[in-house]
Design an enzyme around this catalytic site. Structure first.
Site, PDB file in Angstrom:
ATOM      1  N   ARG A  70       0.843  -1.198   0.000  1.00 29.45           N
ATOM      2  CA  ARG A  70       0.000   0.000   0.000  1.00 29.45           C
ATOM      3  C   ARG A  70       0.874   1.243   0.000  1.00 29.45           C
ATOM      4  O   ARG A  70       0.602   2.214  -0.695  1.00 29.45           O
ATOM      5  CB  ARG A  70      -0.920  -0.009   1.215  1.00 29.45           C
ATOM      6  N   ASP A  97      -0.036  -6.714  -3.372  1.00 28.71           N
ATOM      7  CA  ASP A  97      -1.442  -6.479  -3.077  1.00 28.71           C
ATOM      8  C   ASP A  97      -2.047  -5.733  -4.259  1.00 28.71           C
ATOM      9  O   ASP A  97      -1.344  -5.463  -5.237  1.00 28.71           O
ATOM     10  CB  ASP A  97      -1.610  -5.700  -1.757  1.00 28.71           C
ATOM     11  N   HIS A 146      -6.565  -9.985  -3.811  1.00 27.31           N
ATOM     12  CA  HIS A 146      -5.549  -8.940  -3.589  1.00 27.31           C
ATOM     13  C   HIS A 146      -4.470  -8.982  -4.677  1.00 27.31           C
ATOM     14  O   HIS A 146      -3.285  -8.881  -4.405  1.00 27.31           O
ATOM     15  CB  HIS A 146      -4.896  -9.112  -2.203  1.00 27.31           C
ATOM     16  N   GLU A 188      -9.690 -12.602   2.012  1.00 25.37           N
ATOM     17  CA  GLU A 188     -10.594 -11.680   1.328  1.00 25.37           C
ATOM     18  C   GLU A 188     -10.591 -11.835  -0.190  1.00 25.37           C
ATOM     19  O   GLU A 188     -10.231 -10.912  -0.906  1.00 25.37           O
ATOM     20  CB  GLU A 188     -10.208 -10.225   1.677  1.00 25.37           C
ATOM     21  N   TRP A 192      -6.487 -13.882  11.796  1.00 23.98           N
ATOM     22  CA  TRP A 192      -6.551 -12.415  11.882  1.00 23.98           C
ATOM     23  C   TRP A 192      -7.927 -11.904  12.226  1.00 23.98           C
ATOM     24  O   TRP A 192      -8.072 -10.868  12.859  1.00 23.98           O
ATOM     25  CB  TRP A 192      -6.043 -11.766  10.595  1.00 23.98           C
TER      26      TRP A 192
HETATM   27  C1  TNX Z   1      -7.672  -6.751   6.194  1.00 24.51           C
HETATM   28  S1  TNX Z   1      -5.801  -8.755   7.492  1.00 24.51           S
HETATM   29  C2  TNX Z   1      -6.713  -7.198   5.304  1.00 24.51           C
HETATM   30  C3  TNX Z   1      -5.792  -6.220   4.686  1.00 24.51           C
HETATM   31  C4  TNX Z   1      -6.112  -4.816   5.089  1.00 24.51           C
HETATM   32  C5  TNX Z   1      -6.428  -4.781   6.574  1.00 24.51           C
HETATM   33  C6  TNX Z   1      -6.646  -3.432   7.146  1.00 24.51           C
HETATM   34  C7  TNX Z   1      -5.948  -9.294   6.086  1.00 24.51           C
HETATM   35  C8  TNX Z   1      -5.548 -10.656   5.913  1.00 24.51           C
HETATM   36  N1  TNX Z   1      -6.459  -8.527   5.095  1.00 24.51           N
HETATM   37  O1  TNX Z   1      -5.821  -6.370   3.290  1.00 24.51           O
HETATM   38  O2  TNX Z   1      -5.023  -4.005   4.807  1.00 24.51           O
HETATM   39  O3  TNX Z   1      -7.597  -5.545   6.799  1.00 24.51           O
HETATM   40  O4  TNX Z   1      -6.676  -3.459   8.571  1.00 24.51           O
END
Ligand code: TNX
Length: 770
Positions: free
Chosen positions: A165, A194, A264, A328, A400
């Site tokens: 980022r 990402d 991502h 995600e 997480w």
């Molecule tokens: C979730 S933690 C994400 C990241 C973001 C973050 C922001 C994770 C595995 N994925 O892509 O930057 O939240 O807090």
């Protein structure tokens, strides 16, 4: 370098504040706290310019350790100690390996003749060196006769750094690595790719960096739709990455690279659009969030791409573990993609009770990556989403989204690294005073809350608990544009992290940690780290005291510094009233306080009090609030303090989910009342919704209530803004002592919501009766 005089506030604090610390004597009660510090009766040892640092002849690694120690001692005390092979006699700091036990364990002993640091391995010696370095951080050269027996609680002690980022230069990454070493951290999880940028050279796919590392501009703030017009770019050549790996290795730190897949991936798609389901065109993403465009799971070229990239990554990074992300990954493209649907058919990836066909397709991709890594002789780590749809047995899970994924994985027999966002996301705010902070992603995670985390959740059997191999804090950099701010977000929370990772749970005590912190922070000063200073600011507790219809403000500082306050909105000065005990606040006002030390004044604490008939009155909740957002409990509703910002994590908002806010306020005596007001804060994406109805009833005896107001509130619309919603309801004046207020929460998230059907959250700040 000369002995640095006590230039800074915190150096001064370390010396005079805590009392038991002294300028002359070293103190081995460092951060992280060693397992055992035995002070003996023997004579002390004093470091002098003639003290030699000895390492075994021919041992290059211990020689390097000796160089580190010399550097550290010089920095803290100004003494330049010579290195010697196999030095004999007295006045020596002797480094050696050969201890039995935990591979990172060490014993440090001080007697009149010198210091012995004996590690199980060179890594153990390195941690002994860190402890010695910290013990002399105050400049004290007299070492009391002591034995320190120490070893870490967890073998995996990680810190994660997102360089996608915002790119971080190789020099700053090295500075970051030095910071990890100071905290006994032994893994750097390097998030290299990402949606917003690809940051590592891959020779077979040059466009990943020529195209994928560059974005022409970035969104301003929280996806405002406005852009800054400033290009952002940067990547590491393989050579640079190898140099950094080596730099870390010397400091006994392993770098775990992450290539986040299959989601991502938009930066890679911008470089190679044929790897996406639609074929593009794609751009390196300019906003934050989760892109719908992901790798096409039905395309064999994608599998080849994964194999090739992981091959080169494994070649650059010797780490046993390689991280493949897996978090995600939206499935919308896959649902419409003929190739992905064909893959689902060919591999019989039907939906089952737990997972959709597309979730199983994600698991197919991750298994492919796992096999590739396994063929390369490596182990895979994935975020907790990789559990969905089944995970290869040898894979390690990084939990997480809270701890749930980690618990599930440990029960299934997978190794687990705990990185719950609720305690260890250092991109969150570190104080409730967010108005005086640089913009952050949200949340509120002060040092004390970080410190309170225990990575071994209840409910795991001892056998399952063994699968929790470590703990890590994550730093996502959407809102962290500079390296200086990286330090600010990490420090001193990393100190709390280090103790979670290193010190046995039974020895962890926040008060004790706070006592040790000023001496430790002297090292931050010596290194010139940009650390957050909230720990040294005035802390306040506000206690409603119904007898006096007042809020008692209780103030304190880490070192009992002099505190001055005002009640008239003027900035406190050394001439303002001096705090000597709880201050009663009994009317609407702006309360301000600051600590004054010989070295200067701290940041001012500011609290706006809003008094109404209900302020400071006792409140009873008839339904429970949500355990994670209860804080001081019902009394928060009458403590005179409003939410102020729409961040629902600041501890100024109390939440209800699956229940409603149903409260009875005791005004103390009968009085005329005609209105109730409160605020609700909204963040729809996080299920934080407006109220759905309000009921108000009055009573003179607390038993028999008469309803005086009732209103339904329609469900929220998708387009409603995320902000604070004020609510104020009036009714014909009546006399009452007890006021019952019911605020209904959203029990079923509306159709348009991503989590339709789930229970929403209701966050309320204060109940004000007039
Ligand atoms: C979730 S933690 C994400 C990241 C973001 C973050 C922001 C994770 C595995 N994925 O892509 O930057 O939240 O807090």
């Amino acid at each position: 370098m000369k002995l640095k005089p006590f230039l800074t506030l915190f150096a001064a604090l370390a010396l005079c504040g805590a009392g038991q610390l002294s300028a002359q004597k070293a103190d081995f009660h460092v951060v992280p706290l060693p397992r055992e510090v035995k002070t003996l009766n023997g004579a002390p040892f004093t470091l002098t310019a003639t003290t030699r640092i000895s390492y075994p002849k021919g041992d290059a690694v211990l020689r390097r350790n000796a160089e580190f120690l010399a550097e550290y001692i010089k920095q803290a005390t100004g003494l330049s100690l010579p290195l010697k092979k196999n030095a004999r006699g007295a006045n020596v700091i002797r480094l050696r390996t050969g201890l039995n036990g935990n591979p990172e364990g060490y014993r440090l002993s001080v007697n009149a003749d010198g210091v012995d640091i004996e590690g199980t391995t060179a890594a153990g010696v390195f941690y002994g060196i860190q402890t010695l370095r910290k013990a002399v951080a105050g400049g004290g050269v007299e070492l009391p006769s002591t034995v320190v027996n120490d070893e870490p609680r967890f073998s995996y002690r990680g810190a994660h750094l997102d360089v996608s980022r915002h790119f971080i230069t190789p020099d700053s990454v090295r500075r970051f690595i030095d910071m990890l070493a100071l905290h006994n951290i032994n893994r750097l999880h390097w998030h290299l790719s990402d949606d917003q940028g690809w940051r590592i050279e891959i020779r077979k796919y040059p466009r990943l960096t020529t195209v994928g590392s560059y974005r022409p501009e970035s969104v301003i703030g929280h996806n405002t739709g406005r852009y800054d017009g400033r290009p952002h770019s940067g990547y590491y050549t393989q050579r640079e990455a190898r140099d950094i790996v080596e730099y870390a290795r010397e400091r006994h730190i392993t770098i775990i690279p992450e290539i986040d897949m299959p989601g991502h991936m938009q930066a890679a798609l911008a470089a190679y659009p044929e790897l996406g389901c639609t074929g593009g065109p794609y751009e390196v993403w300019k906003m934050w969030g989760v892109s719908d465009d992901v790798l096409c799971a039905g395309n064999d070229r994608v599998l080849q791409f994964i194999d090739d990239v992981l091959g080169e990554i494994a070649d650059i990074f010797p780490s046993e573990y390689i991280h493949v992300g897996g978090d995600e990954c939206p499935k919308v493209r896959w649902k419409d993609c003929p190739k992905c649907q064909q893959r689902i058919l060919d591999n019989h990836l039907q939906a089952d009770g737990k997972h959709t066909a597309e979730e199983r397709l994600q698991s197919y991709v991750i298994r492919h990556a796992e096999q590739r890594l396994s063929a390369l002789g490596r182990k895979m780590i994935g975020w907790d989403e990789t559990l969905e749809g089944g995970l290869a047995p040898g894979a390690t899970v990084m939990s997480w989204r809270g701890e749930a994924g980690g618990i599930e994985a440990a029960r299934l027999g997978h190794d687990v690294i705990m990185t719950p966002n609720t305690y260890l996301y250092f991109d969150y705010y570190q104080t409730a005073d967010i108005k005086n902070e640089p913009d952050a992603i949200g949340g509120c995670l002060p040092v004390a809350l970080v410190y309170s985390y225990n990575p071994l959740p209840e409910g795991l059997t001892p056998e399952q608990a063994k699968h929790v191999i470590g703990v890590q804090a994550n730093l996502w950099t959407e809102y962290i544009p500079t390296y200086r701010q990286v330090e600010y977000m990490e420090l001193p929370r990393m100190a709390a992290l280090s103790e979670i990772q290193w010190t046995p749970q039974s020895m962890r005590d926040y008060k004790d940690f706070r006592r040790r912190i000023p001496a430790f922070i002297r090292l931050y000063d010596l290194q010139g780290y940009n650390y957050a200073r909230h720990l040294f600011d005035v802390e306040a507790n506000y206690i409603p005291t119904p007898e006096r219809h007042a809020i008692a403000a209780e103030l304190g500082t880490i070192d009992n510094a002099e505190v001055h306050y005002t009640l008239d909105g003027s900035a406190p000065t050394a001439q303002s009233p001096r705090y000597a005990g709880p201050v009663d606040i009994n009317r609407s006002c702006t309360f301000q306080a600051a600590a004054f030390r010989p070295t200067g004044k701290t940041r001012t604490l500011t609290e706006n009090f809003h008094f109404s008939k209900s302020t400071a009155c006792p409140v009873t909740l008839l339904q429970p609030s949500h355990s994670q957002y209860t804080y001081a409990g019902a009394s928060m509703l009458t403590d005179g303090r409003l939410g102020e910002t729409n961040n629902y994590n600041t501890g100024r908002w109390i939440a209800f989910s699956g229940t409603d806010l149903e409260a009875v306020i005791d005004l103390g005596c009968e009085m005329p009342v005609s209105s109730v007001s409160f605020n609700v804060t909204i963040l729809k994406s996080n299920w934080v919704m407006d109220a759905r109805g309000v009921e108000i009833a009055l009573s003179t005896d607390g038993q028999n209530f008469t309803e005086v107001f009732r209103r339904d509130i329609p469900p929220m619309k998708e387009t409603d803004p995320d902000e604070i919603y004020p609510h104020r309801y009036t009714f014909p004046a009546a006399t009452a002592r007890y006021v019952k207020v019911k605020v209904l929460s959203e029990h079923v998230l509306p159709e348009w919501h991503g989590a339709h059907g789930k229970e929403g959250f209701l966050f309320v700040d204060e109940l004000m009766v007039e």
